[in-house]
Design a protein around this motif. Sequence first.
Motif, PDB file in Angstrom:
ATOM      1  N   MET A  33       0.856  -1.184   0.000  1.00  0.00           N
ATOM      2  CA  MET A  33       0.000   0.000   0.000  1.00  0.00           C
ATOM      3  C   MET A  33       0.888   1.228   0.000  1.00  0.00           C
ATOM      4  SD  MET A  33      -3.123  -1.116   0.082  1.00  0.00           S
ATOM      5  CE  MET A  33      -4.047   0.314   0.597  1.00  0.00           C
ATOM      6  N   GLY A  34       0.587   2.156  -0.880  1.00  0.00           N
ATOM      7  CA  GLY A  34       1.383   3.365  -0.961  1.00  0.00           C
ATOM      8  C   GLY A  34       0.527   4.604  -1.018  1.00  0.00           C
ATOM      9  N   TRP A  35       1.116   5.702  -0.607  1.00  0.00           N
ATOM     10  CA  TRP A  35       0.500   7.019  -0.746  1.00  0.00           C
ATOM     11  C   TRP A  35       1.354   7.846  -1.710  1.00  0.00           C
ATOM     12  CZ3 TRP A  35      -4.173   8.516   0.864  1.00  0.00           C
ATOM     13  CH2 TRP A  35      -4.795   7.805   1.878  1.00  0.00           C
ATOM     14  N   PHE A  36       0.698   8.436  -2.661  1.00  0.00           N
ATOM     15  CA  PHE A  36       1.336   9.306  -3.648  1.00  0.00           C
ATOM     16  C   PHE A  36       0.646  10.673  -3.583  1.00  0.00           C
ATOM     17  CE2 PHE A  36       3.895   6.382  -6.271  1.00  0.00           C
ATOM     18  CZ  PHE A  36       3.471   5.167  -5.746  1.00  0.00           C
ATOM     19  N   ARG A  37       1.309  11.660  -4.135  1.00  0.00           N
ATOM     20  CA  ARG A  37       0.685  12.966  -4.249  1.00  0.00           C
ATOM     21  C   ARG A  37       1.096  13.615  -5.555  1.00  0.00           C
ATOM     22  NH1 ARG A  37       3.928  16.368   0.480  1.00  0.00           N
ATOM     23  NH2 ARG A  37       5.985  16.376  -0.536  1.00  0.00           N
ATOM     24  N   GLN A  38       0.242  14.504  -6.024  1.00  0.00           N
ATOM     25  CA  GLN A  38       0.537  15.235  -7.249  1.00  0.00           C
ATOM     26  C   GLN A  38       0.028  16.649  -7.095  1.00  0.00           C
ATOM     27  OE1 GLN A  38      -0.857  13.442 -10.909  1.00  0.00           O
ATOM     28  NE2 GLN A  38       0.712  14.521 -12.067  1.00  0.00           N
ATOM     29  N   ALA A  39       0.956  17.581  -7.186  1.00  0.00           N
ATOM     30  CA  ALA A  39       0.607  18.990  -7.148  1.00  0.00           C
ATOM     31  C   ALA A  39       0.429  19.495  -8.574  1.00  0.00           C
ATOM     32  CB  ALA A  39       1.698  19.782  -6.436  1.00  0.00           C
ATOM     33  N   PRO A  40      -0.333  20.555  -8.774  1.00  0.00           N
ATOM     34  CA  PRO A  40      -0.535  21.075 -10.129  1.00  0.00           C
ATOM     35  C   PRO A  40       0.788  21.393 -10.808  1.00  0.00           C
ATOM     36  CG  PRO A  40      -2.071  22.097  -8.614  1.00  0.00           C
ATOM     37  CD  PRO A  40      -1.117  21.293  -7.779  1.00  0.00           C
ATOM     38  N   GLY A  41       0.943  20.881 -12.018  1.00  0.00           N
ATOM     39  CA  GLY A  41       2.140  21.153 -12.790  1.00  0.00           C
ATOM     40  C   GLY A  41       3.350  20.333 -12.389  1.00  0.00           C
ATOM     41  N   LYS A  42       3.172  19.403 -11.451  1.00  0.00           N
ATOM     42  CA  LYS A  42       4.293  18.590 -11.003  1.00  0.00           C
ATOM     43  C   LYS A  42       4.011  17.120 -11.241  1.00  0.00           C
ATOM     44  CE  LYS A  42       6.116  21.707  -7.469  1.00  0.00           C
ATOM     45  NZ  LYS A  42       6.603  21.810  -6.061  1.00  0.00           N
ATOM     46  N   GLU A  43       5.073  16.324 -11.250  1.00  0.00           N
ATOM     47  CA  GLU A  43       4.918  14.884 -11.420  1.00  0.00           C
ATOM     48  C   GLU A  43       4.394  14.243 -10.134  1.00  0.00           C
ATOM     49  OE1 GLU A  43       8.409  14.043 -14.760  1.00  0.00           O
ATOM     50  OE2 GLU A  43       8.494  13.098 -12.796  1.00  0.00           O
ATOM     51  N   ARG A  44       3.762  13.099 -10.322  1.00  0.00           N
ATOM     52  CA  ARG A  44       3.293  12.352  -9.169  1.00  0.00           C
ATOM     53  C   ARG A  44       4.485  11.874  -8.353  1.00  0.00           C
ATOM     54  NH1 ARG A  44      -1.453   8.169 -10.173  1.00  0.00           N
ATOM     55  NH2 ARG A  44      -2.350  10.171 -10.817  1.00  0.00           N
ATOM     56  N   GLU A  45       4.378  11.986  -7.039  1.00  0.00           N
ATOM     57  CA  GLU A  45       5.474  11.671  -6.133  1.00  0.00           C
ATOM     58  C   GLU A  45       5.010  10.660  -5.095  1.00  0.00           C
ATOM     59  OE1 GLU A  45       8.231  14.129  -2.873  1.00  0.00           O
ATOM     60  OE2 GLU A  45       6.248  14.845  -3.409  1.00  0.00           O
ATOM     61  N   GLY A  46       5.776   9.605  -4.906  1.00  0.00           N
ATOM     62  CA  GLY A  46       5.486   8.680  -3.829  1.00  0.00           C
ATOM     63  C   GLY A  46       5.942   9.269  -2.510  1.00  0.00           C
ATOM     64  N   VAL A  47       5.109   9.184  -1.478  1.00  0.00           N
ATOM     65  CA  VAL A  47       5.484   9.756  -0.196  1.00  0.00           C
ATOM     66  C   VAL A  47       5.650   8.726   0.902  1.00  0.00           C
ATOM     67  CG1 VAL A  47       4.484  12.016  -0.700  1.00  0.00           C
ATOM     68  CG2 VAL A  47       3.080  10.303   0.415  1.00  0.00           C
ATOM     69  N   ALA A  48       4.894   7.620   0.845  1.00  0.00           N
ATOM     70  CA  ALA A  48       5.019   6.598   1.886  1.00  0.00           C
ATOM     71  C   ALA A  48       4.492   5.278   1.354  1.00  0.00           C
ATOM     72  CB  ALA A  48       4.249   6.997   3.140  1.00  0.00           C
ATOM     73  N   ARG A  49       5.062   4.190   1.833  1.00  0.00           N
ATOM     74  CA  ARG A  49       4.586   2.872   1.419  1.00  0.00           C
ATOM     75  C   ARG A  49       4.822   1.884   2.547  1.00  0.00           C
ATOM     76  NH1 ARG A  49       9.759   3.068  -1.538  1.00  0.00           N
ATOM     77  NH2 ARG A  49      10.976   1.194  -1.046  1.00  0.00           N
ATOM     78  N   VAL A  50       4.016   0.833   2.556  1.00  0.00           N
ATOM     79  CA  VAL A  50       4.182  -0.230   3.545  1.00  0.00           C
ATOM     80  C   VAL A  50       3.610  -1.516   2.986  1.00  0.00           C
ATOM     81  CG1 VAL A  50       1.974   0.245   4.731  1.00  0.00           C
ATOM     82  CG2 VAL A  50       3.866  -0.818   5.988  1.00  0.00           C
ATOM     83  N   THR A  51       4.273  -2.618   3.264  1.00  0.00           N
ATOM     84  CA  THR A  51       3.760  -3.922   2.862  1.00  0.00           C
ATOM     85  C   THR A  51       2.825  -4.418   3.959  1.00  0.00           C
ATOM     86  OG1 THR A  51       5.762  -4.436   1.630  1.00  0.00           O
ATOM     87  CG2 THR A  51       4.351  -6.287   2.251  1.00  0.00           C
ATOM     88  N   ALA A  52       1.607  -4.741   3.574  1.00  0.00           N
ATOM     89  CA  ALA A  52       0.604  -5.185   4.539  1.00  0.00           C
ATOM     90  C   ALA A  52       1.099  -6.383   5.316  1.00  0.00           C
ATOM     91  CB  ALA A  52      -0.694  -5.516   3.810  1.00  0.00           C
ATOM     92  N   GLU A  53       0.903  -6.347   6.620  1.00  0.00           N
ATOM     93  CA  GLU A  53       1.221  -7.414   7.575  1.00  0.00           C
ATOM     94  C   GLU A  53       2.717  -7.614   7.783  1.00  0.00           C
ATOM     95  OE1 GLU A  53      -0.948 -10.980   6.887  1.00  0.00           O
ATOM     96  OE2 GLU A  53      -2.872  -9.965   6.842  1.00  0.00           O
ATOM     97  N   ILE A  54       3.564  -7.016   6.983  1.00  0.00           N
ATOM     98  CA  ILE A  54       5.008  -7.033   7.246  1.00  0.00           C
ATOM     99  C   ILE A  54       5.404  -5.720   7.880  1.00  0.00           C
ATOM    100  CG2 ILE A  54       7.301  -7.138   6.209  1.00  0.00           C
ATOM    101  CD1 ILE A  54       6.173  -8.988   4.107  1.00  0.00           C
ATOM    102  N   GLY A  55       4.902  -4.663   7.261  1.00  0.00           N
ATOM    103  CA  GLY A  55       4.856  -3.384   7.950  1.00  0.00           C
ATOM    104  C   GLY A  55       6.133  -2.625   8.105  1.00  0.00           C
ATOM    105  N   VAL A  56       7.088  -2.716   7.189  1.00  0.00           N
ATOM    106  CA  VAL A  56       8.282  -1.873   7.254  1.00  0.00           C
ATOM    107  C   VAL A  56       8.023  -0.660   6.369  1.00  0.00           C
ATOM    108  CG1 VAL A  56      10.738  -1.705   6.842  1.00  0.00           C
ATOM    109  CG2 VAL A  56       9.751  -3.864   7.645  1.00  0.00           C
TER     110      VAL A  56
END
Length: 122
Positions: A33-56
């Motif tokens: 599971m990951g969270w991404f963000r995209q601001a106007p005029g900018k590329e999509r950026e990954g901000v956080a991710r975690v593997t379910a049940e492993i959790g690092v």
Amino acid sequence: VQLVESGGGSVQAGGSLRLSCAASGYTSSSYCMGWFRQAPGKEREGVARVTAEIGVPRYADSVKGRFTISQDNAKNTVYLQMNSLKPEDTAMFYCAAHGGICRSFNSDEYRYWGQGTQVTVS
């Protein structure tokens, strides 16, 4: 697989928000599971991710120390707690997922995407 985000909104600089992403329809016991963000005029950026049940968790340098990703496996929900928000955090935030363990913030690897939730910091 469906991902539904919630929790966006407007906040003043220095404030906090918590985003939620509820996942349904997953049959695999391991997924990223990951969270991404995209601001106007900018590329999509990954901000956080975690593997379910492993959790690092992994974070983009721009949010380390301010954002925390967490999961409630019983609810199939992933959260993004965002503290010390800055105007440059203003963006549409997306939840994304793919099967297997997390490897990177390469958005091409994430098969499933939510509709997005807007975060505005002034």
